[in-house]
Design a protein around this motif. Structure first.
Motif, short mmCIF file in Angstrom:
data_model
loop_
_atom_site.label_atom_id
_atom_site.label_comp_id
_atom_site.label_asym_id
_atom_site.label_seq_id
_atom_site.Cartn_x
_atom_site.Cartn_y
_atom_site.Cartn_z
N GLN A 8 0.81 -1.21 0.00
CA GLN A 8 0.00 0.00 0.00
C GLN A 8 0.85 1.27 0.00
O GLN A 8 0.53 2.21 -0.73
CB GLN A 8 -0.96 0.02 1.18
CG GLN A 8 -2.08 -0.96 1.04
CD GLN A 8 -3.09 -0.83 2.15
OE1 GLN A 8 -2.88 -0.17 3.15
NE2 GLN A 8 -4.23 -1.47 1.97
N PHE A 9 1.91 1.30 0.78
CA PHE A 9 2.75 2.50 0.82
C PHE A 9 3.35 2.78 -0.56
O PHE A 9 3.28 3.91 -1.06
CB PHE A 9 3.84 2.37 1.88
CG PHE A 9 4.84 3.49 1.84
CD1 PHE A 9 4.49 4.76 2.29
CD2 PHE A 9 6.10 3.29 1.33
CE1 PHE A 9 5.41 5.81 2.23
CE2 PHE A 9 7.03 4.33 1.28
CZ PHE A 9 6.68 5.59 1.73
N ALA A 10 3.93 1.76 -1.17
CA ALA A 10 4.56 1.95 -2.48
C ALA A 10 3.53 2.37 -3.53
O ALA A 10 3.80 3.26 -4.35
CB ALA A 10 5.28 0.67 -2.92
N VAL A 11 2.36 1.74 -3.50
CA VAL A 11 1.30 2.12 -4.44
C VAL A 11 0.86 3.56 -4.18
O VAL A 11 0.67 4.34 -5.12
CB VAL A 11 0.11 1.14 -4.35
CG1 VAL A 11 -1.10 1.65 -5.14
CG2 VAL A 11 0.52 -0.24 -4.86
N ALA A 12 0.74 3.95 -2.91
CA ALA A 12 0.33 5.32 -2.58
C ALA A 12 1.34 6.34 -3.08
O ALA A 12 0.96 7.35 -3.68
CB ALA A 12 0.14 5.46 -1.07
N VAL A 13 2.62 6.08 -2.88
CA VAL A 13 3.66 7.02 -3.36
C VAL A 13 3.63 7.08 -4.87
O VAL A 13 3.73 8.16 -5.47
CB VAL A 13 5.05 6.63 -2.82
CG1 VAL A 13 6.14 7.47 -3.48
CG2 VAL A 13 5.10 6.78 -1.30
N HIS A 14 3.46 5.94 -5.52
CA HIS A 14 3.37 5.90 -6.99
C HIS A 14 2.19 6.75 -7.47
O HIS A 14 2.35 7.62 -8.34
CB HIS A 14 3.21 4.45 -7.43
CG HIS A 14 3.21 4.26 -8.91
ND1 HIS A 14 3.91 3.25 -9.52
CD2 HIS A 14 2.58 4.91 -9.92
CE1 HIS A 14 3.72 3.31 -10.83
NE2 HIS A 14 2.90 4.31 -11.09
N SER A 34 -4.51 2.51 -12.08
CA SER A 34 -4.33 1.07 -11.99
C SER A 34 -3.33 0.59 -13.05
O SER A 34 -2.46 -0.23 -12.77
CB SER A 34 -5.68 0.36 -12.19
OG SER A 34 -5.51 -1.01 -12.30
N ALA A 35 -3.46 1.10 -14.25
CA ALA A 35 -2.55 0.71 -15.33
C ALA A 35 -1.12 1.14 -15.01
O ALA A 35 -0.17 0.40 -15.23
CB ALA A 35 -3.01 1.31 -16.65
N SER A 36 -0.97 2.34 -14.46
CA SER A 36 0.36 2.84 -14.14
C SER A 36 1.01 2.05 -13.01
O SER A 36 2.20 1.75 -13.06
CB SER A 36 0.28 4.33 -13.75
OG SER A 36 1.56 4.80 -13.39
N HIS A 43 -7.80 -2.09 -5.58
CA HIS A 43 -6.68 -1.87 -4.66
C HIS A 43 -6.27 -0.39 -4.66
O HIS A 43 -6.01 0.18 -3.61
CB HIS A 43 -5.50 -2.77 -5.03
CG HIS A 43 -4.35 -2.68 -4.09
ND1 HIS A 43 -4.42 -3.10 -2.77
CD2 HIS A 43 -3.09 -2.21 -4.26
CE1 HIS A 43 -3.25 -2.90 -2.19
NE2 HIS A 43 -2.44 -2.36 -3.07
N VAL A 44 -6.22 0.20 -5.85
CA VAL A 44 -5.88 1.63 -5.95
C VAL A 44 -6.87 2.46 -5.15
O VAL A 44 -6.48 3.34 -4.38
CB VAL A 44 -5.84 2.08 -7.44
CG1 VAL A 44 -5.74 3.60 -7.54
CG2 VAL A 44 -4.69 1.43 -8.16
N ARG A 45 -8.16 2.18 -5.29
CA ARG A 45 -9.17 2.94 -4.56
C ARG A 45 -9.05 2.72 -3.05
O ARG A 45 -9.26 3.64 -2.27
CB ARG A 45 -10.57 2.61 -5.08
CG ARG A 45 -10.84 3.24 -6.45
CD ARG A 45 -12.28 3.13 -6.88
NE ARG A 45 -12.71 1.76 -7.17
CZ ARG A 45 -12.55 1.15 -8.34
NH1 ARG A 45 -11.97 1.79 -9.34
NH2 ARG A 45 -12.98 -0.08 -8.51
#
Length: 149
Positions: A8-14, A34-36, A43-45
């Motif tokens: 989650q942290f890595a996705v949030a920073v991304h 999501s694609a990026s 999960h993104v939401r």
């Protein structure tokens, strides 16, 4: 090298970095994010929910809706993002030992104290970087050609 099960942290920073690079364009859809990030839009939401509650991002419904930064990228420290998503969860993945075992209780207390120190060290390091810093590094890296100085 071991990998974290909680991304989650890595996705949030991304996602925050991506949104910071799209400020002029306007809202970005969950599907695009999501694609990026190469993760499911759900999960993104889920990652964006706590960020929205904290006022870091906002969303607009509709055809031309999507996600945007609600706080300037230079004001969003990675420590703030990490604390939002990490919460009170242990960093070291502590387990619940048998409460009747004196060794387990002692180990648990010791590891909990170490876990608190590790969490503070992680937060202190992350406090030194903002989403804007990550965007600047990403943009700078995108302009370099491998093998050339």
């Amino acid at each position: 090298m071991p990998s974290s099960k909680n991304t989650q942290f890595a996705v949030a920073v991304h996602v925050l970095t991506y949104l910071a690079g799209q400020v002029e364009r306007g809202p970005v859809s969950s599907d695009e994010l999501s694609a990026s990030t190469n993760v499911n839009p759900v999960h993104v939401r889920r990652v964006l929910g706590p960020l929205r509650e904290a006022g870091l991002v906002c969303s607009r419904p509709g055809v031309h809706g999507g996600w945007e930064l609600a706080t300037p990228a230079e004001e969003i420290t990675l420590a703030r993002v990490w604390r939002l998503l990490q919460g009170a969860d242990p960093v070291l993945g502590l387990h619940g030992p048998n409460p009747d075992c004196p060794v387990g209780r002692g180990v648990q207390r010791s590891l909990a104290a170490i876990d608190g120190a590790v969490a503070e060290a992680v937060a202190a390091e992350l406090e030194r970087s903002t989403v804007q810093d990550i965007l600047a590094r990403e943009v700078q890296g995108a302009c370099s050609v491998p093998g050339q100085a």
